[in-house]
Write a protein that holds these residues in place. Structure first.
Motif, short mmCIF file in Angstrom:
data_model
loop_
_atom_site.label_atom_id
_atom_site.label_comp_id
_atom_site.label_asym_id
_atom_site.label_seq_id
_atom_site.Cartn_x
_atom_site.Cartn_y
_atom_site.Cartn_z
N ILE A 17 -2.60 31.06 14.28
CA ILE A 17 -3.82 30.45 14.93
C ILE A 17 -4.91 30.05 13.97
CG2 ILE A 17 -3.08 31.60 16.98
CD1 ILE A 17 -5.57 33.50 16.67
N VAL A 18 -4.83 30.64 12.85
CA VAL A 18 -6.06 30.10 12.09
C VAL A 18 -5.82 28.68 11.44
CG1 VAL A 18 -7.32 30.71 9.82
CG2 VAL A 18 -6.28 32.28 11.10
N LEU A 19 -4.70 28.23 11.00
CA LEU A 19 -4.74 26.92 10.74
C LEU A 19 -4.88 25.59 11.55
CD1 LEU A 19 -3.65 25.09 8.13
CD2 LEU A 19 -1.31 25.30 9.07
N PRO A 20 -4.30 25.75 12.84
CA PRO A 20 -4.73 24.77 13.75
C PRO A 20 -6.22 24.81 13.97
CG PRO A 20 -2.87 25.84 14.63
CD PRO A 20 -3.29 26.71 13.22
N LEU A 21 -6.88 25.66 14.03
CA LEU A 21 -8.41 26.01 14.36
C LEU A 21 -9.23 25.24 13.22
CD1 LEU A 21 -8.77 29.47 15.65
CD2 LEU A 21 -8.94 27.57 16.96
N GLY A 22 -8.74 25.27 11.79
CA GLY A 22 -9.43 24.84 10.80
C GLY A 22 -9.23 23.26 10.85
N LEU A 23 -7.77 22.97 11.18
CA LEU A 23 -7.61 21.65 11.35
C LEU A 23 -8.38 20.77 12.16
CD1 LEU A 23 -3.78 21.52 10.73
CD2 LEU A 23 -5.50 20.75 9.41
N PHE A 24 -8.56 21.33 13.27
CA PHE A 24 -9.44 20.77 14.45
C PHE A 24 -10.84 20.63 14.10
CE2 PHE A 24 -6.04 22.51 17.59
CZ PHE A 24 -5.36 21.13 17.80
N ILE A 25 -11.40 21.77 13.62
CA ILE A 25 -12.72 21.71 12.91
C ILE A 25 -12.90 20.70 11.82
CG2 ILE A 25 -14.34 22.92 11.56
CD1 ILE A 25 -13.37 25.36 13.21
N ALA A 26 -12.02 20.69 11.02
CA ALA A 26 -11.84 19.44 9.84
C ALA A 26 -11.96 18.07 10.41
CB ALA A 26 -10.75 19.74 8.87
N ALA A 27 -11.16 17.93 11.69
CA ALA A 27 -10.98 16.73 12.15
C ALA A 27 -12.56 16.34 12.84
CB ALA A 27 -10.03 16.74 13.48
N VAL A 28 -13.09 17.20 13.53
CA VAL A 28 -14.55 17.02 13.89
C VAL A 28 -15.53 16.44 12.67
CG1 VAL A 28 -16.56 17.88 15.09
CG2 VAL A 28 -14.42 18.17 16.14
N VAL A 29 -15.26 17.13 11.56
CA VAL A 29 -16.13 16.74 10.53
C VAL A 29 -15.69 15.33 10.02
CG1 VAL A 29 -16.65 17.33 8.00
CG2 VAL A 29 -16.72 19.17 9.87
N PHE A 30 -14.53 15.11 9.78
CA PHE A 30 -13.99 13.67 9.32
C PHE A 30 -14.42 12.53 10.24
CE2 PHE A 30 -11.07 16.26 6.47
CZ PHE A 30 -11.61 15.55 5.27
N ASP A 31 -14.34 13.18 11.63
CA ASP A 31 -14.67 12.03 12.41
C ASP A 31 -16.17 11.87 12.49
OD1 ASP A 31 -12.51 11.01 13.98
OD2 ASP A 31 -12.76 12.73 15.33
N ALA A 32 -17.03 12.84 12.33
CA ALA A 32 -18.57 12.45 12.03
C ALA A 32 -18.84 11.83 10.78
CB ALA A 32 -19.21 14.00 11.95
N VAL A 33 -18.03 12.10 9.70
CA VAL A 33 -18.27 11.28 8.39
C VAL A 33 -18.04 10.02 8.68
CG1 VAL A 33 -17.67 10.98 6.16
CG2 VAL A 33 -18.12 13.33 7.06
N TYR A 34 -16.83 9.64 9.56
CA TYR A 34 -16.42 8.13 9.83
C TYR A 34 -17.63 7.65 10.64
CZ TYR A 34 -14.19 4.58 12.43
OH TYR A 34 -14.25 3.41 13.08
N LEU A 35 -18.06 8.12 11.41
CA LEU A 35 -19.15 7.45 12.20
C LEU A 35 -20.53 7.19 11.35
CD1 LEU A 35 -19.02 9.31 15.54
CD2 LEU A 35 -18.27 6.97 15.05
#
Length: 78
Positions: A17-35
């Motif tokens: 369960i740790v890997l998907p949680l980290g991937l979702f958090i990273a996705a939010v960070v990358f979306d914020a950097v994209y914006l």
């Protein structure tokens, strides 16, 4: 409660369960950097982080279900 699904004596579900949680958090960070920056590469990376997080979450769910259905009836856990 003892886990049914184990790898080398360690329960699998908590490990997965740790890997998907980290991937979702990273996705939010990358979306914020994209914006913030506007580079489409960050949006693509966020997309693939979400896709991998879903696959990883489904894999973790399989082992979680194995442990869930192994809980004896009539106990506090169920």
């Amino acid at each position: 409660m003892e886990s049914r699904a184990k790898l080398l004596g360690h329960p699998i579900h908590p490990m997965l369960i740790v890997l998907p949680l980290g991937l979702f958090i990273a996705a939010v960070v990358f979306d914020a950097v994209y914006l913030w920056r506007g580079s489409p590469t960050f949006a693509i990376v966020a997309y693939w982080n979400i896709a991998a997080g879903i696959v990883g979450g489904l894999l973790a769910a399989v082992f979680g279900a194995i442990d869930w259905f192994a809980i004896p009836a009539g106990t506090r856990a169920k």
